[in-house]
Design an enzyme around this catalytic site. Structure first.
Site, short mmCIF file in Angstrom:
data_model
loop_
_atom_site.label_atom_id
_atom_site.label_comp_id
_atom_site.label_asym_id
_atom_site.label_seq_id
_atom_site.Cartn_x
_atom_site.Cartn_y
_atom_site.Cartn_z
N ASP A 36 0.86 -1.19 0.00
CA ASP A 36 0.00 0.00 0.00
C ASP A 36 0.89 1.23 0.00
O ASP A 36 1.90 1.27 0.71
CB ASP A 36 -0.89 -0.03 1.27
CG ASP A 36 -2.11 0.88 1.14
OD1 ASP A 36 -1.91 2.09 0.92
OD2 ASP A 36 -3.24 0.38 1.27
N ASN A 37 0.51 2.24 -0.80
CA ASN A 37 1.32 3.48 -0.79
C ASN A 37 0.79 4.48 0.24
O ASN A 37 1.30 5.60 0.34
CB ASN A 37 1.39 4.11 -2.19
CG ASN A 37 0.06 4.67 -2.64
OD1 ASN A 37 -0.95 4.59 -1.93
ND2 ASN A 37 0.03 5.25 -3.83
N GLY A 41 -5.12 5.08 2.44
CA GLY A 41 -5.19 4.13 3.57
C GLY A 41 -4.29 4.58 4.71
O GLY A 41 -3.55 5.56 4.59
N TYR A 146 -13.37 6.29 -14.36
CA TYR A 146 -13.21 5.28 -13.31
C TYR A 146 -13.91 3.97 -13.71
O TYR A 146 -13.33 2.88 -13.64
CB TYR A 146 -13.78 5.82 -11.98
CG TYR A 146 -13.86 4.80 -10.87
CD1 TYR A 146 -12.76 4.51 -10.08
CD2 TYR A 146 -15.06 4.13 -10.60
CE1 TYR A 146 -12.84 3.57 -9.05
CE2 TYR A 146 -15.15 3.18 -9.58
CZ TYR A 146 -14.03 2.91 -8.81
OH TYR A 146 -14.13 1.97 -7.80
N ARG A 271 -25.42 15.55 -9.58
CA ARG A 271 -24.09 15.57 -10.21
C ARG A 271 -24.14 14.70 -11.46
O ARG A 271 -24.78 13.64 -11.48
CB ARG A 271 -23.05 15.00 -9.23
CG ARG A 271 -22.88 15.87 -8.00
CD ARG A 271 -21.85 15.31 -7.07
NE ARG A 271 -22.21 14.01 -6.53
CZ ARG A 271 -21.59 13.41 -5.53
NH1 ARG A 271 -20.56 13.99 -4.95
NH2 ARG A 271 -21.99 12.23 -5.10
N1 LIG Z 1 -15.91 1.49 -1.33
C1 LIG Z 1 -16.75 1.19 -2.32
O1 LIG Z 1 -17.98 1.39 -2.20
C2 LIG Z 1 -16.23 0.57 -3.61
C3 LIG Z 1 -17.16 0.30 -4.62
C4 LIG Z 1 -16.70 -0.26 -5.81
C5 LIG Z 1 -15.36 -0.57 -5.96
N2 LIG Z 1 -14.47 -0.28 -4.97
C6 LIG Z 1 -13.05 -0.63 -5.18
O2 LIG Z 1 -12.60 -1.36 -4.05
C7 LIG Z 1 -11.19 -1.11 -3.86
C8 LIG Z 1 -10.94 -0.67 -2.43
O3 LIG Z 1 -11.66 0.54 -2.20
P1 LIG Z 1 -11.81 1.21 -0.75
O4 LIG Z 1 -13.19 1.74 -0.68
O5 LIG Z 1 -11.32 0.28 0.30
O6 LIG Z 1 -10.85 2.47 -0.91
P2 LIG Z 1 -9.63 2.98 0.01
O7 LIG Z 1 -9.21 4.31 -0.55
O8 LIG Z 1 -9.99 2.92 1.45
O9 LIG Z 1 -8.53 1.88 -0.28
C9 LIG Z 1 -7.63 1.95 -1.37
C10 LIG Z 1 -6.25 1.60 -0.83
O10 LIG Z 1 -5.33 1.56 -1.93
C11 LIG Z 1 -4.16 2.31 -1.59
N3 LIG Z 1 -3.60 2.81 -2.86
C12 LIG Z 1 -4.15 3.72 -3.70
N4 LIG Z 1 -3.37 3.89 -4.77
C13 LIG Z 1 -2.30 3.05 -4.61
C14 LIG Z 1 -1.14 2.78 -5.40
N5 LIG Z 1 -0.91 3.42 -6.55
N6 LIG Z 1 -0.26 1.87 -4.93
C15 LIG Z 1 -0.48 1.23 -3.75
N7 LIG Z 1 -1.56 1.46 -2.96
C16 LIG Z 1 -2.45 2.36 -3.40
C17 LIG Z 1 -4.66 3.41 -0.67
O11 LIG Z 1 -3.66 3.96 0.17
C18 LIG Z 1 -5.73 2.67 0.15
O12 LIG Z 1 -5.16 2.03 1.27
C19 LIG Z 1 -10.80 -0.08 -4.92
O13 LIG Z 1 -10.25 -0.78 -6.02
C20 LIG Z 1 -12.12 0.55 -5.31
O14 LIG Z 1 -12.08 1.08 -6.62
C21 LIG Z 1 -14.87 0.28 -3.79
#
Ligand SMILES: NC(=O)c1ccc[n+]([C@@H]2O[C@H](COP(=O)([O-])OP(=O)(O)OC[C@H]3O[C@@H](n4cnc5c(N)ncnc54)[C@H](O)[C@@H]3O)[C@@H](O)[C@H]2O)c1
Length: 317
Positions: A36-37, A41, A146, A271
């Site tokens: 994770d970067n 997170g 996206y 939106r």
């Molecule tokens: N939360 C939702 O309702 C939802 C719905 C559909 C899809 N998603 C997908 O689920 C996944 C997780 O989403 P989430 O809600 O937990 O989001 P989040 O932002 O909490 O988690 C994403 C994590 O990825 C890390 N990250 C981002 N870019 C990075 C990179 N380039 N290299 C390494 N780490 C990186 C972030 O630091 C974070 O910890 C994502 O792929 C998102 O698109 C989420």
């Protein structure tokens, strides 16, 4: 003795869905490595555990991903640029994370010969649904970069299966909610934002008339689906939803009752990137992964409110 403990790389493991998935994997006896970067997170989301290792690194860095996946048997790829509106504002940066980053993970997974890749797709691939509920076979017509990026990832995963034999499943998450979703991010999910306003006694902002519907799925159920998908063998895509929908005004009523805070809502124009209705069919989730969501919306919201209050209490102590 043969080591039968499975080793899972979780990209984005310090995030919202990632940290709940890591907790479940650890509880099930897996060894877990998080890559994770920390852009959205936080290490605070993760427990201290002797079977957990955390690497701070980026999925766009092929060397870093290659080294992180070494010795792993499975990979759960969740890291992404997660904001629909940011993908509209800066589609190049978004594609670098969500397409190049995902392909970098898939290539490293194929080279390392891992058993199984599960990756986060999204209900955003569907765009405006032509029928409700939305089946996996419904047409994909994303409305945002996206959504398109997630759809492209699915195409790559199919190709990697035929070229390299990489077994994978893409999970099309609907609206995920639960503890640790950051309400202060301008891109936070609607439940986290509404709840934060109510607990602060601020008027929540509603875009549109509030009659748009969503299928909200609790993060604990999403973690269970991730685990089942890692252990399964089905190839393709699968909705992760509840098969129930609710409109945003009803959602606000539920939250207002649970927090005992009834406030005037500030209404804004809709939106452009928001769709009217989202409601997932769950037959495949149940048939392929054996998952029926455990949490009703009311139960999930009650747990979320209790957790939010506990955190606020700790922060103010
Ligand atoms: N939360 C939702 O309702 C939802 C719905 C559909 C899809 N998603 C997908 O689920 C996944 C997780 O989403 P989430 O809600 O937990 O989001 P989040 O932002 O909490 O988690 C994403 C994590 O990825 C890390 N990250 C981002 N870019 C990075 C990179 N380039 N290299 C390494 N780490 C990186 C972030 O630091 C974070 O910890 C994502 O792929 C998102 O698109 C989420």
């Amino acid at each position: 003795m043969v080591n039968i403990i499975r080793q899972v790389l979780v990209t984005g493991g310090a995030g919202f869905i990632g940290s709940h998935s890591v907790e479940l994997l650890l509880a099930q006896g897996f060894r877990v490595r998080v890559l994770d970067n920390l852009s959205s997170g936080s290490l605070d989301n993760l427990p201290n555990h002797d079977r957990l290792e955390v690497i701070k690194g980026d999925i766009r860095d092929a060397e870093c991903v290659r080294s992180a996946i070494q010795g792993m048997s499975h990979c759960l790829h969740l890291a992404a640029q997660v904001s629909v509106s940011r993908s509209v504002e800066d589609p190049v940066a978004s594609a670098e994370q969500n397409i190049i980053g995902a392909v970098t993970v898939m290539q490293a997974a194929a080279e390392a010969g891992i058993t199984r890749l599960v990756y986060a797709s999204s209900a955003a691939v569907y765009g405006i649904p032509t029928q409700l509920p939305i089946f996996e076979k419904s047409s994909a017509a994303p409305l945002s970069p996206y959504g398109l990026e997630k759809w492209v990832d699915e195409r790559y995963a199919t190709l990697f299966e035929s070229i390299h034999g990489l077994s994978s499943l893409g999970l099309r998450y609907f609206n995920v909610y639960g503890p640790r979703q950051d309400p202060h991010s301008p891109y936070a999910g609607v439940i986290a934002r509404f709840l934060d306003c109510l607990l602060d006694h601020r008027s929540p902002t509603l875009f549109g008339d509030g009659r748009q519907t969503r299928d909200f799925v609790y993060v604990g159920d999403v973690a269970r689906a991730n685990l089942a998908a890692l252990l399964g063998h089905q190839q393709g895509v699968c909705n992760v939803a509840t098969g129930q929908r609710i409109d945003l005004l009803e959602l606000l009523d539920l939250l207002a009752d649970l927090t005992d805070c009834h406030l005037h809502v500030s209404q804004q124009p809709p939106r452009s990137e928001d769709i009217r209705d989202s409601w997932g069919d769950t037959q495949r989730l149940s048939a392929w992964l054996g998952i029926t969501p455990d949490w009703t919306l009311k139960e999930g919201l009650a747990a979320l409110v209790a957790e939010a209050r506990r955190r606020r209490h700790l922060a103010s102590a």
